[in-house]
Design a protein around this motif. Structure first.
Motif, PDB file in Angstrom:
ATOM      1  N   ALA A 218       0.837  -1.205   0.000  1.00 47.78           N
ATOM      2  CA  ALA A 218       0.000   0.000   0.000  1.00 47.78           C
ATOM      3  C   ALA A 218       0.873   1.256   0.000  1.00 47.78           C
ATOM      4  O   ALA A 218       0.583   2.226  -0.691  1.00 47.78           O
TER       5      ALA A 218
ATOM      6  N   SER B 115      -4.557   7.294  -7.680  1.00 49.71           N
ATOM      7  CA  SER B 115      -4.841   5.952  -8.149  1.00 49.71           C
ATOM      8  C   SER B 115      -4.973   4.991  -6.960  1.00 49.71           C
ATOM      9  O   SER B 115      -5.839   4.116  -6.939  1.00 49.71           O
ATOM     10  N   ALA B 116      -4.093   5.153  -5.978  1.00 48.92           N
ATOM     11  CA  ALA B 116      -4.142   4.311  -4.789  1.00 48.92           C
ATOM     12  C   ALA B 116      -5.455   4.535  -4.036  1.00 48.92           C
ATOM     13  O   ALA B 116      -6.124   3.590  -3.628  1.00 48.92           O
ATOM     14  N   LEU B 117      -5.827   5.797  -3.886  1.00 52.38           N
ATOM     15  CA  LEU B 117      -7.086   6.128  -3.223  1.00 52.38           C
ATOM     16  C   LEU B 117      -8.265   5.476  -3.919  1.00 52.38           C
ATOM     17  O   LEU B 117      -9.166   4.929  -3.287  1.00 52.38           O
ATOM     18  N   ALA B 118      -8.245   5.540  -5.254  1.00 48.78           N
ATOM     19  CA  ALA B 118      -9.358   4.999  -6.028  1.00 48.78           C
ATOM     20  C   ALA B 118      -9.508   3.499  -5.805  1.00 48.78           C
ATOM     21  O   ALA B 118     -10.574   2.940  -6.022  1.00 48.78           O
ATOM     22  N   LEU B 119      -8.437   2.850  -5.383  1.00 46.56           N
ATOM     23  CA  LEU B 119      -8.515   1.413  -5.107  1.00 46.56           C
ATOM     24  C   LEU B 119      -8.854   1.137  -3.645  1.00 46.56           C
ATOM     25  O   LEU B 119      -8.835   0.002  -3.199  1.00 46.56           O
ATOM     26  N   GLY B 120      -9.104   2.192  -2.899  1.00 43.41           N
ATOM     27  CA  GLY B 120      -9.484   2.002  -1.505  1.00 43.41           C
ATOM     28  C   GLY B 120      -8.308   1.942  -0.554  1.00 43.41           C
ATOM     29  O   GLY B 120      -8.449   1.516   0.588  1.00 43.41           O
ATOM     30  N   ILE B 121      -7.130   2.341  -1.014  1.00 41.27           N
ATOM     31  CA  ILE B 121      -5.970   2.383  -0.118  1.00 41.27           C
ATOM     32  C   ILE B 121      -6.024   3.702   0.658  1.00 41.27           C
ATOM     33  O   ILE B 121      -6.085   4.767   0.051  1.00 41.27           O
ATOM     34  N   PRO B 122      -6.036   3.647   1.992  1.00 41.63           N
ATOM     35  CA  PRO B 122      -6.108   4.880   2.774  1.00 41.63           C
ATOM     36  C   PRO B 122      -4.760   5.606   2.743  1.00 41.63           C
ATOM     37  O   PRO B 122      -3.903   5.371   3.592  1.00 41.63           O
ATOM     38  N   VAL B 123      -4.596   6.472   1.765  1.00 46.45           N
ATOM     39  CA  VAL B 123      -3.298   7.089   1.509  1.00 46.45           C
ATOM     40  C   VAL B 123      -2.814   7.926   2.691  1.00 46.45           C
ATOM     41  O   VAL B 123      -1.638   7.884   3.050  1.00 46.45           O
TER      42      VAL B 123
END
Ligand code: ADP
Ligand code: MG
Lengths: 260, 298
Positions: free
Chosen positions: B167, B177-185
């Motif tokens: 992550a 892009s990470a956020l869009a995958l549900g990764i809590p940046v």
């Protein structure tokens, strides 16, 4: 499945980009969202997936329901967990991560033990990705990157997928490949909201469609009706080629950093 | 030969400390795109926290853990409260801000612990040595090497194999892009700063063990690790570690063999030596040891 009522979005506290958009996608259905550059299509997807705040945008009005879950102003993480995932415009894969790590990142919100099995399934479905699974994803061709971006989103096991211009910048051959992949997704019963400039492709895949212009829905109806609509024919089914090239140059690789 | 073993061991120990500093610095840069000029002050804070934790009677390993956690939390707080609101501002704004944050931390250290140097507690005699190949090697040097090696291995395992590490890598590659995958940046950023702060405290603890004492100016050592960051390639964790080790070694060897040749002028030559190496290196390899131009395909 998805119901949007009267959605209004404002950027930077002053620019209203969506002015009361309503839209519906039924379970397992594919719906096309068409419209010229700057109509607000991407903005609509950002409103759905909680990505507006990082663009300094807010939902000022309206309801967004994924079944009974209200999505408005939720964190992206909660929305993905609720079953809605977006494939962003321009693919936006993690170029310096391996192909396999890209897919694994897509499964971040999952708690079940099936990630390994799904990974193998996608590698069977995309042999070209399997060959390169340990390589940096940045070395993939444009078409392969688009497949990877879609497969990565599917790794989250969504009930509904939002696709933002998946055919952008791809050769006709690869556009057909993307079309094939979308049909596979449809067969799995996943609902799709397909944003496209390539109206011919979108209307061949979708059951219904909406046309967004200047932040408002100007036409909507069954795909067949839209295909026969004279305005749609003039503006969206002809002469789109040049516009796409221009857009590609402008939008591709537009990365934003917001938390740094 | 025995001289060389002795020099090599203290050079590597110093290098291991540089590696810890450089790695934390690079981790923060990769995640937040911030040059953290407060990193040295975090290190000094960690050293004082270690002294304080031992002072209240905690056994050494627990005290170290507490000092690392306290420093990690401080770093996390700095990110959350001071840096994150400045989203999207030009780089020089965050640079100036971290310089200011460093100043605040230094002031806090002086207020809490005063300006008198302290001795760094060690579980063994501070001057205890072990014989290796006929040379007497400081036990502290070996401990620094072993401790740094453990921390570095743990870091690389985390980044390579853990879900959290993935992550973090995804978020530093493309935040949206990470956020869009549900990764809590936001959370991954906070944890990156936590880890960097913990590494800084570990470095500060070992640094304070060498004849050097624990005082506020420990912070300046981080500046000596800065060349390691650039030589390693700003975005490369592995590069930071390798370059850190090499620079520590070179610095100690330069002090022993080059300084005397330069007479008066050479008095502190080893302190500028890393910078000279850095400049020469960057002329020939602008992306650093392992750095490379980013892979991009349109
Ligand atoms: N972050 C932003 N800040 C201000 N205006 C924006 C921002 N993003 C998009 N816009 C504006 O909102 C409008 C709709 O953009 P967008 O949703 O990207 O349209 P589309 O995807 O249909 O091309 C455009 O006029 C665009 O300039
Ligand atoms: Mg768009």
């Amino acid at each position: 499945m998805l119901a949007i009522h009267n959605l209004e979005v404002v950027y930077n506290q002053v620019v209203r980009v969506l002015g009361g958009v309503s839209l519906r996608v039924d379970a397992g259905e594919t719906v096309a969202l068409l419209g010229p550059n700057g109509a607000g299509k991407t903005t609509l997807l950002r409103a759905l997936t909680g990505l507006l705040p990082i663009h300094n945008g807010v939902i000022t009005k309206g309801r967004l329901l994924l079944e009974e879950t209200e999505l408005a102003r939720k964190a992206p993480e909660r929305i993905v967990r609720a079953g809605l995932v977006q494939v962003m415009e321009g693919r936006r894969i993690f170029t310096d991560l391996s192909v396999e790590d890209n897919l694994r990142a897509g499964a971040h919100t999952r708690r079940d033990g099936e990630v390994r099995r799904d990974l193998d399934n996608y590698f069977t479905l995309f042999p070209r990705l399997a060959e390169r699974r340990r390589q940096q994803a940045g070395f993939l061709s444009g078409g392969e990157q688009q497949m990877l971006a879609i497969a990565r989103a599917l790794m989250a096991k969504p009930r509904m997928l939002l696709l933002d211009e998946p055919s952008l910048g791809l050769s006709p051959l690869l556009v057909a490949e993307v079309g094939k992949l979308i049909r596979v997704i449809q067969q799995q019963g996943i609902a799709i909201l397909l944003v496209e400039q390539n109206a011919a492709l979108a209307l061949s895949l979708a059951a219904r469609g909406y046309v967004l212009e200047g932040g408002k829905v100007v036409i909507d109806g069954p795909a067949q009706t839209l295909r026969e609509d004279p305005d749609v024919q003039e503006f969206y089914l002809g002469g789109a080629g040049q516009r796409r090239d221009f857009r590609q140059a402008k939008h591709y690789r537009r990365k934003r950093r917001w938390l740094s | 030969m025995t001289d060389l073993v002795q020099l090599a061991s203290s050079g590597l120990a110093l290098g291991a400390i540089y590696a810890l500093i450089a790695l934390g610095f690079v981790a923060i840069y990769r995640a937040s795109k911030v040059f953290n000029f407060a990193h040295g002050d975090l290190l000094a804070f960690g050293a004082f926290a270690m002294v304080a934790a031992s002072g209240i009677g905690l056994p050494w390993p627990l005290a170290l853990l507490a000092a690392m956690l306290a420093t990690g939390l401080l770093a996390m707080g700095v990110e959350r409260v001071i840096l994150r609101p400045l989203v999207g501002r030009p780089v020089f704004v965050t640079v100036i801000l971290t310089i200011f944050v460093g100043y605040l931390i230094r002031t806090a250290i002086l207020l809490i612990w005063g300006s008198n140097p302290r001795g760094m507690p060690t579980p063994w005699e501070p001057t205890a040595t072990v014989e290796i190949l006929g040379a007497k090697v400081l036990l502290g040097s070996l401990a620094a090497l072993a401790g740094a090696a453990l921390a570095l291995i743990a870091y690389f395992l985390l980044m390579r194999f853990a879900k959290l590490g993935l992550a973090m890598r995804a978020a530093s590659a493309d935040q949206e892009s990470a956020l869009a995958l549900g990764i809590p940046v936001g959370r991954t950023l906070g944890l990156t700063w936590l880890i960097a702060g913990m590494l800084a405290a570990l470095a500060g603890t070992f640094l304070g063990m060498f004849p050097r004492q624990v005082e506020v100016n420990l912070a300046f050592v981080a500046l000596a690790a800065f060349p390691a960051v650039l030589v390693g390639g700003l975005e490369s964790a592995l590069g930071a570690v390798v370059a850190g080790l090499l620079l520590g070694l070179l610095q100690v060897l330069a002090q022993a063999y080059v300084n005397p040749l330069l007479g008066h002028f050479g008095h502190n030559f080893h302190m500028v030596f890393p910078y000279i190496v850095m400049i020469i290196f960057l002329i020939f390899r602008p992306y650093g040891l392992f750095g490379e131009a980013e892979v991009k395909r349109v």
